[in-house]
Scaffold this motif. Sequence first.
Motif, PDB file in Angstrom:
ATOM      1  N   LYS A 136      30.310   6.314  -3.795  1.00 49.59           N
ATOM      2  CA  LYS A 136      30.856   6.938  -2.442  1.00 49.59           C
ATOM      3  C   LYS A 136      29.628   6.275  -1.433  1.00 49.59           C
ATOM      4  O   LYS A 136      28.563   6.237  -1.695  1.00 49.59           O
ATOM      5  CB  LYS A 136      30.959   8.316  -2.449  1.00 49.59           C
ATOM      6  CG  LYS A 136      31.644   8.940  -1.237  1.00 49.59           C
ATOM      7  CD  LYS A 136      32.366  10.136  -1.377  1.00 49.59           C
ATOM      8  CE  LYS A 136      32.883  10.572  -0.136  1.00 49.59           C
ATOM      9  NZ  LYS A 136      33.111  11.769  -0.258  1.00 49.59           N
ATOM     10  N   SER A 176      28.433  13.492  -4.959  1.00 46.18           N
ATOM     11  CA  SER A 176      27.352  13.696  -4.428  1.00 46.18           C
ATOM     12  C   SER A 176      25.947  13.354  -5.203  1.00 46.18           C
ATOM     13  O   SER A 176      26.295  12.795  -6.374  1.00 46.18           O
ATOM     14  CB  SER A 176      27.113  14.909  -3.668  1.00 46.18           C
ATOM     15  OG  SER A 176      25.953  15.128  -2.978  1.00 46.18           O
ATOM     16  N   GLY A 177      24.893  13.724  -4.798  1.00 47.57           N
ATOM     17  CA  GLY A 177      23.955  13.431  -5.697  1.00 47.57           C
ATOM     18  C   GLY A 177      23.817  14.450  -7.141  1.00 47.57           C
ATOM     19  O   GLY A 177      23.923  13.774  -8.066  1.00 47.57           O
ATOM     20  N   ALA A 196      32.184  20.857   3.569  1.00 45.75           N
ATOM     21  CA  ALA A 196      32.369  21.277   4.906  1.00 45.75           C
ATOM     22  C   ALA A 196      33.504  21.823   5.314  1.00 45.75           C
ATOM     23  O   ALA A 196      33.465  22.993   5.938  1.00 45.75           O
ATOM     24  CB  ALA A 196      32.340  19.746   5.700  1.00 45.75           C
ATOM     25  N   GLY A 235      46.429  13.022   5.037  1.00 45.69           N
ATOM     26  CA  GLY A 235      46.801  13.038   6.269  1.00 45.69           C
ATOM     27  C   GLY A 235      46.780  11.462   6.702  1.00 45.69           C
ATOM     28  O   GLY A 235      45.818  10.799   6.516  1.00 45.69           O
ATOM     29  N   ASP A 283      30.396  15.168   7.182  1.00 41.21           N
ATOM     30  CA  ASP A 283      30.063  13.572   6.952  1.00 41.21           C
ATOM     31  C   ASP A 283      31.090  12.718   8.000  1.00 41.21           C
ATOM     32  O   ASP A 283      30.352  11.798   8.328  1.00 41.21           O
ATOM     33  CB  ASP A 283      30.218  13.024   5.497  1.00 41.21           C
ATOM     34  CG  ASP A 283      29.075  13.114   4.652  1.00 41.21           C
ATOM     35  OD1 ASP A 283      28.075  13.951   5.117  1.00 41.21           O
ATOM     36  OD2 ASP A 283      29.186  12.542   3.641  1.00 41.21           O
ATOM     37  N   GLY A 343      22.978  15.938   2.949  1.00 44.09           N
ATOM     38  CA  GLY A 343      24.046  16.271   3.926  1.00 44.09           C
ATOM     39  C   GLY A 343      24.565  17.515   3.706  1.00 44.09           C
ATOM     40  O   GLY A 343      24.940  18.275   4.599  1.00 44.09           O
ATOM     41  N   ILE A 344      24.489  18.138   2.571  1.00 40.05           N
ATOM     42  CA  ILE A 344      25.379  19.220   2.065  1.00 40.05           C
ATOM     43  C   ILE A 344      25.058  20.531   2.957  1.00 40.05           C
ATOM     44  O   ILE A 344      26.113  21.200   3.550  1.00 40.05           O
ATOM     45  CB  ILE A 344      24.987  19.737   0.629  1.00 40.05           C
ATOM     46  CG1 ILE A 344      25.444  18.677  -0.453  1.00 40.05           C
ATOM     47  CG2 ILE A 344      25.778  21.140   0.111  1.00 40.05           C
ATOM     48  CD1 ILE A 344      25.130  18.672  -1.890  1.00 40.05           C
ATOM     49  N   GLU A 368      36.923  14.642   6.906  1.00 39.37           N
ATOM     50  CA  GLU A 368      37.297  13.830   5.844  1.00 39.37           C
ATOM     51  C   GLU A 368      36.243  13.120   5.191  1.00 39.37           C
ATOM     52  O   GLU A 368      36.580  12.228   4.346  1.00 39.37           O
ATOM     53  CB  GLU A 368      38.209  12.621   6.847  1.00 39.37           C
ATOM     54  CG  GLU A 368      39.491  13.142   7.089  1.00 39.37           C
ATOM     55  CD  GLU A 368      40.022  11.941   8.071  1.00 39.37           C
ATOM     56  OE1 GLU A 368      39.587  11.544   9.051  1.00 39.37           O
ATOM     57  OE2 GLU A 368      41.019  11.270   7.330  1.00 39.37           O
ATOM     58  N   ILE A 426      21.341  17.255  -4.773  1.00 38.48           N
ATOM     59  CA  ILE A 426      20.589  18.579  -4.819  1.00 38.48           C
ATOM     60  C   ILE A 426      20.705  19.143  -3.452  1.00 38.48           C
ATOM     61  O   ILE A 426      21.085  18.834  -2.452  1.00 38.48           O
ATOM     62  CB  ILE A 426      19.046  18.013  -4.597  1.00 38.48           C
ATOM     63  CG1 ILE A 426      18.652  17.205  -5.452  1.00 38.48           C
ATOM     64  CG2 ILE A 426      17.967  19.316  -4.303  1.00 38.48           C
ATOM     65  CD1 ILE A 426      17.009  16.522  -5.406  1.00 38.48           C
ATOM     66  N   GLU A 477      44.323  18.042   1.426  1.00 37.99           N
ATOM     67  CA  GLU A 477      43.251  17.331   0.576  1.00 37.99           C
ATOM     68  C   GLU A 477      43.919  16.188  -0.178  1.00 37.99           C
ATOM     69  O   GLU A 477      44.803  16.401  -0.925  1.00 37.99           O
ATOM     70  CB  GLU A 477      42.592  18.278  -0.428  1.00 37.99           C
ATOM     71  CG  GLU A 477      41.813  17.415  -1.560  1.00 37.99           C
ATOM     72  CD  GLU A 477      40.815  16.691  -1.122  1.00 37.99           C
ATOM     73  OE1 GLU A 477      39.866  16.961  -0.219  1.00 37.99           O
ATOM     74  OE2 GLU A 477      40.639  15.157  -1.681  1.00 37.99           O
TER      75      GLU A 477
HETATM   76  C1  LIG Z   1      25.520   9.234  -3.859  1.00 37.16           C
HETATM   77  C2  LIG Z   1      25.309  10.346  -2.811  1.00 37.16           C
HETATM   78  C3  LIG Z   1      24.298  11.226  -2.940  1.00 37.16           C
HETATM   79  C4  LIG Z   1      24.146  12.211  -2.448  1.00 37.16           C
HETATM   80  N1  LIG Z   1      23.032  13.257  -2.369  1.00 37.16           N
HETATM   81  C5  LIG Z   1      22.968  14.367  -1.747  1.00 37.16           C
HETATM   82  C6  LIG Z   1      22.092  15.165  -2.184  1.00 37.16           C
HETATM   83  O1  LIG Z   1      21.292  15.207  -3.068  1.00 37.16           O
HETATM   84  N2  LIG Z   1      21.857  16.290  -1.556  1.00 37.16           N
HETATM   85  C7  LIG Z   1      22.555  16.690  -0.332  1.00 37.16           C
HETATM   86  O2  LIG Z   1      22.568  17.427   0.387  1.00 37.16           O
HETATM   87  N3  LIG Z   1      23.748  15.620  -0.063  1.00 37.16           N
HETATM   88  C8  LIG Z   1      23.612  14.521  -0.553  1.00 37.16           C
HETATM   89  N4  LIG Z   1      24.605  13.597  -0.216  1.00 37.16           N
HETATM   90  C9  LIG Z   1      25.464  14.008   0.679  1.00 37.16           C
HETATM   91  C10 LIG Z   1      26.661  14.968   0.655  1.00 37.16           C
HETATM   92  O3  LIG Z   1      27.239  14.604  -0.639  1.00 37.16           O
HETATM   93  C11 LIG Z   1      27.779  14.924   1.835  1.00 37.16           C
HETATM   94  O4  LIG Z   1      27.058  15.360   2.880  1.00 37.16           O
HETATM   95  C12 LIG Z   1      28.608  15.999   1.520  1.00 37.16           C
HETATM   96  O5  LIG Z   1      29.336  15.953   0.233  1.00 37.16           O
HETATM   97  C13 LIG Z   1      29.846  15.890   2.579  1.00 37.16           C
HETATM   98  O6  LIG Z   1      30.889  16.914   2.679  1.00 37.16           O
HETATM   99  P1  LIG Z   1      32.077  16.599   3.582  1.00 37.16           P
HETATM  100  O7  LIG Z   1      32.899  17.830   3.225  1.00 37.16           O
HETATM  101  O8  LIG Z   1      31.869  16.235   5.035  1.00 37.16           O
HETATM  102  O9  LIG Z   1      32.869  15.522   2.994  1.00 37.16           O
HETATM  103  P2  LIG Z   1      33.322  15.033   1.459  1.00 37.16           P
HETATM  104  O10 LIG Z   1      32.595  15.575   0.361  1.00 37.16           O
HETATM  105  O11 LIG Z   1      33.673  13.498   1.479  1.00 37.16           O
HETATM  106  O12 LIG Z   1      34.873  15.600   1.564  1.00 37.16           O
HETATM  107  C14 LIG Z   1      36.002  15.076   2.223  1.00 37.16           C
HETATM  108  C15 LIG Z   1      37.080  15.317   1.719  1.00 37.16           C
HETATM  109  O13 LIG Z   1      38.316  14.994   2.419  1.00 37.16           O
HETATM  110  C16 LIG Z   1      39.273  14.394   1.574  1.00 37.16           C
HETATM  111  N5  LIG Z   1      40.028  13.258   2.569  1.00 37.16           N
HETATM  112  C17 LIG Z   1      39.476  12.445   3.394  1.00 37.16           C
HETATM  113  N6  LIG Z   1      40.345  11.814   4.078  1.00 37.16           N
HETATM  114  C18 LIG Z   1      41.474  12.465   3.971  1.00 37.16           C
HETATM  115  C19 LIG Z   1      42.798  12.437   4.350  1.00 37.16           C
HETATM  116  N7  LIG Z   1      43.116  11.656   5.417  1.00 37.16           N
HETATM  117  N8  LIG Z   1      43.712  13.406   4.028  1.00 37.16           N
HETATM  118  C20 LIG Z   1      43.338  14.303   3.189  1.00 37.16           C
HETATM  119  N9  LIG Z   1      42.167  14.358   2.455  1.00 37.16           N
HETATM  120  C21 LIG Z   1      41.288  13.633   2.880  1.00 37.16           C
HETATM  121  C22 LIG Z   1      38.604  13.549   0.592  1.00 37.16           C
HETATM  122  O14 LIG Z   1      39.330  13.389  -0.598  1.00 37.16           O
HETATM  123  C23 LIG Z   1      37.271  14.533   0.342  1.00 37.16           C
HETATM  124  O15 LIG Z   1      37.489  15.471  -0.731  1.00 37.16           O
HETATM  125  C24 LIG Z   1      25.131  12.381  -1.046  1.00 37.16           C
HETATM  126  C25 LIG Z   1      26.139  11.624  -0.989  1.00 37.16           C
HETATM  127  C26 LIG Z   1      26.202  10.605  -1.982  1.00 37.16           C
HETATM  128  C27 LIG Z   1      27.513   9.694  -1.428  1.00 37.16           C
END
Ligand SMILES: Cc1cc2nc3c(=O)[nH]c(=O)nc-3n(C[C@H](O)[C@H](O)[C@H](O)COP(=O)(O)OP(=O)(O)OC[C@H]3O[C@@H](n4cnc5c(N)ncnc54)[C@H](O)[C@@H]3O)c2cc1C
Length: 564
Positions: free
Chosen positions: A310, A64-65, A20, A148, A333, A345-346, A194, A67, A53
């Motif tokens: 996760k 993540s998964g 994100a 953070g 997320d 979620g991606i 986060e 897809i 990060e």
């Molecule tokens: C098991 C599983 C399967 C999934 N399968 C799918 C799928 O098949 N298809 C799909 O579209 N989506 C899927 N999802 C959902 C998808 O992975 C998420 O929606 C997406 O990765 C979220 O991205 P994000 O950037 O919001 O969060 P994240 O990927 O969680 O990234 C957040 C980042 O912030 C960092 N962070 C957190 N807090 C702090 C802090 N205080 N200070 C510094 N850094 C910090 C973390 O280390 C992390 O790197 C799945 C999720 C899971 C758990």
Amino acid sequence: MDAERDVMDVDVLFVGGGIASLSGALHLSNLIKAHNSKGEGKKLDEVMIAILEKGAYPGAHGISGAIMDPGAFKELIPDFLEKGAPLEGEVKKESIYFLTKNFKFKSPITPPPLNNHGNYVISMSRMNQWMAGIVEENGVNIFAGFSGTEILYDDNDRVIGVRTGDKGIDAKGDRKSNYEPGIDLHAKITVFGEGSRGNLTKGLIDHFSLDKDRIPPGFELGVKEVWEIKEGKIQPGEVIHTMGYPLKSNTFGGGFIYGMKNNMVCLGHLTSLDYADPFIDPHREFQKFKLHPMISELLKDGKLVQYGAKTAPVGGFFSVPKMSFPGGLIIGDSANLFNSQKIKGINIVMRSGMLAAQTIFECLINNDFSVAKLSGYEKTMAGCKEVKDLYKVRNFHQAMTRGLYFGMTISGMQWILGGSVIGERLSADPDHSHMKKPMDIYGTDAPSDEAIGDIKYDGKLTFDKETDVYYSGTTHEEAQPAHLKIKDLDICYTKCAENYHNPCVRFCPASVYEIEIDEATGKKTMKLNFSNCVHCKTCDVKDPYENITWVPPEGGGGPKYTMM
Ligand SMILES: Cc1cc2nc3c(=O)[nH]c(=O)nc-3n(C[C@H](O)[C@H](O)[C@H](O)COP(=O)(O)OP(=O)(O)OC[C@H]3O[C@@H](n4cnc5c(N)ncnc54)[C@H](O)[C@@H]3O)c2cc1C
């Protein structure tokens, strides 16, 4: 004594370096470049964009998964194929099975929400690492290995940035010789990305009551392994989803198996954290999933390569908090942007990053960082396809918490009727409140291992938590205060032990919580193996007394994922 802290000023700060934030930072830097090259209006000179990060490198905590629906991705990086995006395969073959312990029943059709043709199987950690390279080429600063730990507010209650964690504090809280105070990162706009159950975001939501009138967020815990298997058993991009075994019908969840390149396969199992049975152990459910003949045959003669776990935020449309506040925005997320009917979620989190970038760009152009201007993000989000799709399935998760069969009936009707079944909005209770006493579930306070569904781990197909954690690459500086904060240990030894047999020992997929009993005195002690923690946040969500708070450990600690 308060430490002298350096202050660093940036224009835009993304907290969390997941997909994100990476999408947001990339889109923002592209918009600025395009604007400056047009030569119209005032140039935006030297806008400093930074990403913070906590993982040792971008992607280290990316799991993540997965897809990926490539809708937003194609807009953001149209030449992703030429640029060598790490795609494991395009989905051309997919199937869905209902499993019993020994049998499988293939669904004759793929329900539309689970149709993945044209999507891509990816590894999130690889994708994050690759995107981080492109983002850095665009001039964005990525500070990896820094957490953070505190939100900074000014006198007018406006967020002005975050403080990073101190390094070099020992287990007692004293400074070691390598002590380095964290720095204060000040920004015109702070964007919280986060991920699931963001620890700063949780405080932020409380601070500004951003979840007023929303339902409580709900979560599923995904436990996953990557295996190298014998050639020809599954094609890159092939997708299999399962329902049923090993979960009972009163617990929601399911399995996934995705073909990757080079004879790799990733497989995992999601357990909804609104479960009632205190003896459920999502890691064990995943191990049992692998014992099913269909899966054990796939993995036969293969070897485990990586492990991770996760939470995913599955509460849906009504659990999305207000996403703008004085001084910043929430994306991804952290804002519970996840379509649980599609298990995706991606795409929506990338969209949120990009639309946040659009709003931030307008703030920079107009030199206007007011709440009114920032709330433009919410308006564009409300109008985007991904959020409209989320609205269509707005009662999915709540229906599923009422049992698999009821949930499937309701969600099928929802799909046909466009969302509103049994009223506009079904209610939901927080995950931790669903836990029941063993007596209410098993008719005894001490069910047998067999009744609970315990298994023995053979170290070939099934692994205990300690072995799996080893395969996650997780390490933490041992001489630091535990980052799992237990508010009241007495609760662990009394109410929680008596009523629920300390479920933290089971719901944690990394064996962080251990209750040691002194043989002579019978005295119980909670042992916190915090260095095992894979940062999944389950304990923060599921503890029945909300007695555990997850805070980030020293930056750089945690898993070192490379292919999750
Ligand atoms: C098991 C599983 C399967 C999934 N399968 C799918 C799928 O098949 N298809 C799909 O579209 N989506 C899927 N999802 C959902 C998808 O992975 C998420 O929606 C997406 O990765 C979220 O991205 P994000 O950037 O919001 O969060 P994240 O990927 O969680 O990234 C957040 C980042 O912030 C960092 N962070 C957190 N807090 C702090 C802090 N205080 N200070 C510094 N850094 C910090 C973390 O280390 C992390 O790197 C799945 C999720 C899971 C758990």
